[in-house]
Scaffold this active site. Sequence first.
Site, short mmCIF file in Angstrom:
data_model
loop_
_atom_site.label_atom_id
_atom_site.label_comp_id
_atom_site.label_asym_id
_atom_site.label_seq_id
_atom_site.Cartn_x
_atom_site.Cartn_y
_atom_site.Cartn_z
N GLU A 187 -0.99 6.65 9.83
CA GLU A 187 -0.44 5.45 10.47
C GLU A 187 0.54 5.81 11.59
OE1 GLU A 187 0.10 6.46 7.38
OE2 GLU A 187 2.11 5.98 6.62
N HIS B 36 -0.03 11.02 6.88
CA HIS B 36 0.32 9.64 7.22
C HIS B 36 -0.31 9.31 8.57
CE1 HIS B 36 3.20 8.62 4.07
NE2 HIS B 36 3.57 9.89 4.11
N CYS C 171 -1.23 9.46 1.60
CA CYS C 171 -0.25 10.32 0.96
C CYS C 171 -0.20 10.08 -0.55
CB CYS C 171 1.11 10.16 1.62
SG CYS C 171 2.17 11.58 1.32
N1 GLN Z 1 5.73 11.13 -3.66
C1 GLN Z 1 4.67 11.91 -3.09
C2 GLN Z 1 5.12 13.30 -2.71
O1 GLN Z 1 6.28 13.53 -2.50
C3 GLN Z 1 4.05 11.21 -1.91
C4 GLN Z 1 4.98 11.02 -0.76
C5 GLN Z 1 4.53 10.00 0.25
O2 GLN Z 1 3.71 9.14 -0.06
N2 GLN Z 1 5.05 10.08 1.46
O3 GLN Z 1 4.31 14.18 -2.59
#
Ligand code: GLN
Length: 547
Positions: free
Chosen positions: A515, A513, A382
């Site tokens: 994970e 994500h 992400c």
């Molecule tokens: N801050 C980033 C966004 O909002 C990544 C978010 C995250 O890593 N879950 O796009």
Amino acid sequence: MNAPCLVFVTGGVMSGLGKGITTSSIARLLACKGFEVSAMKIDPYINVDAGTMRPTEHGEVFVTADGGEIDQDLGNYERFLHKTLSKDHNLTTGKVYKKVIEKERKGDYLGKTVQIIPHLTDEIKKAIMKNAEGNDILLVEIGGTVGDYENVPFLEAARQLKLELGQRVVFVHVSFVPVPGFLGEPKTKPTQHSVKFLQQMGIQPDFLVCRSVREVDSVRRQKLALFCNVKPECVINNPDVENIYELPLVFESQGFGDAILDKLGLKPRGNQLYLWQRIVDEFRNASKEIVVGIVGKYVATGEFELKDSYISVNEAVKHACAKLGAKPVIKWINSLSENITKDLEEVDCVIVPGGFGSSGVKGKLEAIKYCRENKKPFLGLCFGMQLAVVEFARNVCGLDADSSEINPHAEHKVVDILPEQRGINEKGGTMRLGEFPAVLVKGSLVWKLYEEAGRIADGVVFERHRHRYEVNPEYHDLLESKGMLVSGKSPDGRLAEFIEVKGHPFFVATQAHPEFTSWPGKPNPLFFGLVKAGLEKENSELNDAYR
Ligand code: GLN
């Protein structure tokens, strides 16, 4: 199917006892006995969900396939049950009050005075029974510790359900049995007090699960049984274990699963625990050490390390390692520290997980650059992927680039706010949330990994998301012309979901994500690929040293 049964799990003495792991282990044990089992978590806080909480406050925010931002325990349930759960499997004080107040405003209560009993408790009972539907047994973990103000309505709802459903409801109380160093003997009094509180609430636990550094001996178990009004054989040991996935086996060895079934008036429908045993054996037999560096900013509070902030990442690494016969040594690298290169030299592979805001970005960019230039296996998750793009745009494409989350005035916003996120001011539940499909480029590294794991159909894979920003589509071509491959995109071709760097042994990142979809025995393909590359790199370095 018979009417569903409920197993309530409460906690005594203090938080952080591993009630979630206990709940998950009971769920796994009962599922292995041939029952359809599900689990839900009640969080007594007023937040509607965990989405607005900082990870150092409450641990990781877990994302369900249907887009719920949930307490980390739901991740444990999914991992132990090998099951995808909906966001309705998490109930909070905020959610219940919101529902009741909405109904009141609509006039649904027909002039009645709306009260905690019966209106709030009715809503709680309804939510529980809805989750129980279609299952033989639903585990209901009540968060917090008995004696807290906040969980009283939930305990009251549980008491009422016991009265209504009789034998179909069982109570398991997880408590702490300390062994103070200055005494050297296990003390039962804190547990006695917490059970007393439950009894005052009209709840008699059927089982006591004793969390302790080691097994509680039979003398103390007899004492607990007598003072807490449970049978001695219903006092179950839950000592510290090296690997949490062993706990269902620890419970089985004490006959805990069969004893719960017996109380519920059920008989085991077989025993498939040998399948779980096989998974546990993979963890037990793994021997080859691999050092995995995780670069994040939510790694400490005060003077203590906080592994819960990235618990799913941590577990996903363990799942991948076990499959590959490796034993992970996870090295937490604080992205807020100065000069982390020395830490990076000592690890075999690196993960830059999700995150928000500009603090710690410098350290993360440094880690990414180091991995790219030194061919160290790297996985970005992400925010980790967004920063990999920023790093590449700056140091390979030569742009004055940034993410607009970090610098809204950057000349080249290679990561920018998602169009549908513009103008959204409310923070709770408004990100791009939940499971989305991505179309992978055939023959890419990512494609091969998902293919090998049997998780790709017609070139499409699914992963869960939680973000407001995206890789700016205007830069896809430029990035690709300089050696980055956008190896997975949203079906409309707009969003970059996976990237990799050509010519690097393993430089992979995803907007998702992954994970959250890694299970023991079934690791997520990206973590599997990372660990495999880490092991290979270590081997080739050893070979070089002998040459
Ligand atoms: N801050 C980033 C966004 O909002 C990544 C978010 C995250 O890593 N879950 O796009």
